[in-house]
Every structure is written in C-alpha cells, then in structure tokens.
Design a protein around this motif. Structure first.
Motif, PDB file in Angstrom:
ATOM      1  N   GLY A 323      19.786  63.711  34.568  1.00 10.59           N
ATOM      2  CA  GLY A 323      20.229  62.314  34.618  1.00 10.59           C
ATOM      3  C   GLY A 323      21.554  62.182  35.335  1.00 10.59           C
ATOM      4  O   GLY A 323      21.733  61.319  36.204  1.00 10.59           O
ATOM      5  N   LEU A 337      20.358  55.877  35.372  1.00 11.24           N
ATOM      6  CA  LEU A 337      20.410  57.055  34.483  1.00 11.24           C
ATOM      7  C   LEU A 337      19.175  57.103  33.581  1.00 11.24           C
ATOM      8  O   LEU A 337      18.482  58.120  33.498  1.00 11.24           O
ATOM      9  N   TYR A 338      18.878  55.968  32.947  1.00 10.92           N
ATOM     10  CA  TYR A 338      17.735  55.943  32.017  1.00 10.92           C
ATOM     11  C   TYR A 338      16.415  56.115  32.776  1.00 10.92           C
ATOM     12  O   TYR A 338      15.490  56.747  32.270  1.00 10.92           O
ATOM     13  N   ALA A 340      15.950  57.835  35.528  1.00  8.93           N
ATOM     14  CA  ALA A 340      15.809  59.252  35.894  1.00  8.93           C
ATOM     15  C   ALA A 340      15.409  60.075  34.670  1.00  8.93           C
ATOM     16  O   ALA A 340      14.541  60.960  34.762  1.00  8.93           O
ATOM     17  N   MET A 341      16.019  59.785  33.526  1.00 12.12           N
ATOM     18  CA  MET A 341      15.715  60.572  32.329  1.00 12.12           C
ATOM     19  C   MET A 341      14.316  60.251  31.795  1.00 12.12           C
ATOM     20  O   MET A 341      13.579  61.143  31.364  1.00 12.12           O
TER      21      MET A 341
END
Ligand code: BEZ
Length: 395
Positions: A323, A337-338, A340-341
């Motif tokens: 992330g 970020l979220y 990608a995670m």
C-alpha cells in the motif's frame, strides 16, 4: 447561521468524513516524516507468544524493504493489550490520540479487537488485523480502513467437520473458551459437521483464559463421543493437549481442532500433540519454495521456528509495504492506499491470497496432522474459502 454554528456544522461534516479517513489528512504529520506504526498486541498472558511471533513476522517483512515504507523511515509505538477486552478502546486510543500513529497493527484476541474496531471506525486510522478472527470486523462492522491478514473465526473450523465424518466420527463433543473466538469457531464447526451428517452431543465452554480442564475432561470421558473438536490457542492450547493425554483420552477419543491448537506449542506439548488433526490456513510442512525460504529466513533472524502467527504478521507487513509503495509513502492518500490494499495479491508463505470484499483473506484451508513435532499437511480441507463478510456494507 451564526459563525459558531457554522464551525460546528463544518466540524461535524469533517468528522463524518474522517470516520473513514477519506478526506482529512489525519492530524497533520508531514507525509515525508517517519511513518508512525502502532503495535497493539498481547505481550503478557496466555497469548504473549502469539504477540511476539506477529511482531517478528511484521518486522521481517519491513526489513525485507530496507526498513522503510514507501521510502519513509518508521517509528514504532508499542502497547501490551494483555488480551483484556475491557481495556481495548483505551489502549487503541493511547496509540491514536497520544502517539498519533498512522496505522495500528493489532491484535490477537477477538474481544480486544472490538475495541480497536471502534477506534478505527471513529478516527479513520488505518487498522491491520494480524490475527483476531472476530466475524464483525470484516462483516457487519467492516470499514474501508480495516484490513485483516489472518482469517475469520469460522473459516478454519468450517472445513474440519467433513473429514471427521469421512473418518467415521459422527458423534462429537465441542470444547472451547467462552468468548467470540470460541463461539464463532463453533459456528463454523457446526456448519460443516452437521452438513456432513455429524451430531454434536455436547458443547462445553470454559471461561477465558482458564486452563483448568479437569472437570470437563472427566465429563468428556463419561460421554464417550467418537471424537472431540475444540478451539484453544497459545499457552492454554499446550495445557489442554497435555491434560487431554494425562486424563487418558489420547489414543481413545481422537482429538481434532481449529489449527491454533497445535500452533507454536509443539515443543511445549511434546508427545501429547502427536497425531492431533487440525484445519488451518497454514502448515509448517507446506513444501513450496516460498514457505521454505520464509521459514529459513525467520529461523535465522529470530532463532525460533515460525508459526501461523508469524505468517499473519509477515503478511500484514507485506500488505502495508504494498500500500505504502503504491502511494509513494503518502499515507494520507487514503483512496489510492485502500484501493491498492483491497486489490492486492499477497504472495504469502501460506500460498497466494486476495482480500474478500469485507477485507478478509480468501484462502486455502489445510488439513494437518502433528507428526514428529511438525504440523504436516495431509490435504486441502477447503479450496479458496471465502468469508463473505455477512452484513458488510463498505461505506
Ligand atoms: C481470537 O481471539 O480471535 C483468537 C485468538 C487466538 C487464536 C485465534 C483466534
């Protein structure tokens, strides 16, 4: 509108948005300073060893990246949560409000996790769950900023019942600690075992973290079931295995369990653990280059054999690295970020896995038998098992 009301309305709107951390850069740390990582784990009590293994695994994944996250140095903050649910919110708030962490990595105990979940939902802080399987965390109380790298409590036991019935063991006693981990493991066991044609003749629940099993083992001997199935973990699991053998049940009534029963305790339990069959999303004996390399590296670095907790901590580190790299260290870029995670594929020692929509691993569940002090993989109990996050509405 008065200026005071305007300010209040504006702050309320911002707070709502901040609950999921999408808009507010949390309490203004420079995104080029150190990433503040909070470790909220048990370092004392029956789950102490689990906390240490998770931290080791997490640090190992970060060390593989030169000790950085998206190019930024890291500062660690640690809280011993003592596996004490009544202190869960207070301890999580120490990390969020006092230490102003960017991410909480924790914890082991499902009851304590509920405290972290509340703080994560209220503050919007990124929360990585490296063990606790409480269903609500990726179910009814799921959130965009909460990601689990372990399992949900009913996942391992859902796959345990069918092999028992196939082995002709149709009448079982269930025994576990009485809190959400034990109760939800029982839910999973029931689902699989009853569907396969088994009957649970007695459910025995022991208060957490009691390790006094004598009365319950006497009762089991009198009930004469075909088999016993259970959930225990950490120090309590080692004690249960030894007491089961000492009560003369080993070799008479086959013992099955959620795989935590035999994780990290094989040295302590000794011969009492031999032959016990469990289901879990990891096994020491997974013979892949990925797992073999991980086990070698972990043993070299920590002078210990890794277990499932080390793997879950390692995967939490891998997920965070992935992330942070995707947003080049700018963890305030929550949306990217979220995404990608949530879309990550983790190349784990357990095998590759992806997140469900509720942010719980979709993963194989292995059937294992303890042989020669190792959790040998003897089959796949369930392929790519999903926890479909009952009740999860990602906001
Ligand atoms: C739990 O409380 O969720 C838990 C604790 C130890 C092992 C597995 C689950």
């Amino acid at each position: 509108m008065t200026s005071r009301r305007l300010v209040l309305t504006h702050s309320a709107a911002l707070f709502g948005a901040a609950a999921y951390g999408l808009y507010l850069p949390r309490l203004a740390h420079a995104q080029d300073g150190k990433v503040r990582v909070g470790l909220m784990l048990p370092y004392t009590g029956t789950y102490a060893q689990l906390g240490v293994a998770i931290e080791n695994g997490f640090r190992m994944a970060i060390d593989e990246q030169g000790g950085k996250l998206g190019g930024r140095e890291i500062e660690y903050f640690k809280v011993d949560d003592e596996s004490e649910p009544s202190k869960g919110v207070e301890n999580a708030n120490k990390l969020v409000l006092r230490d102003k962490v960017d991410v909480i990595v924790g914890t082991v105990h499902s009851g304590v996790q509920m405290g972290i979940q509340k703080v994560a939902r209220d503050s919007g802080v990124l929360s990585l769950i490296p063990n606790a399987g409480v269903l609500a965390a990726t179910g009814a109380l799921c959130a965009p900023n909460v990601f689990r790298t372990s399992f949900s409590n009913s996942q391992p036991t859902r796959a345990l019942g069918a092999p028992m019935v196939k082995a002709g063991l149709k009448k079982a006693v269930w025994i576990s600690w009485k809190y959400s981990a034990g109760e939800e493991a029982l839910l999973g066991f029931k689902e699989g075992y009853l569907k396969a044609g088994g009957t649970i003749i007695k459910e025995i629940m022991v208060p957490f973290p009691s390790v006094e099993f004598q009365a319950q083992l006497t009762e089991i001997a009198a009930l004469k079931p075909d088999a016993v199935a259970c959930f225990f973990a950490g120090g309590g699991a080692a004690k249960f295995l030894k007491d089961y053998a000492a009560a003369g049940l080993k070799g008479k009534i086959p013992l099955y369990g959620s795989g935590f029963l035999t994780e990290g305790v094989l040295d302590a339990a000794g011969p009492a653990a031999e032959g016990v069959i469990t289901a879990l999303h990891y096994g020491d004996g997974i013979d892949t280059p990925r797992n073999n390399a991980f086990r070698l590296e972990y043993a070299k670095e920590f002078k210990l054999q890794p277990d499932v907790y080390a793997v879950q901590g390692y995967d939490a580190g891998k997920l965070l690295v992935l992330g942070a790299n995707a947003v080049k260290g700018d963890l305030s870029n929550k949306k990217a970020l979220y995404a990608a995670m949530g879309n990550a594929t983790i190349d784990s020692p357990r095998g590759k896995w992806k997140m469900s929509t509720g942010h719980n691993p979709i993963q194989d569940i292995y059937l294992r038998r303890v042989e020669g002090g190792e959790n040998k993989v003897i089959g796949i109990a369930a392929k790519q098992l999903q926890d479909d996050g009952p009740g999860c509405k990602m906001g």
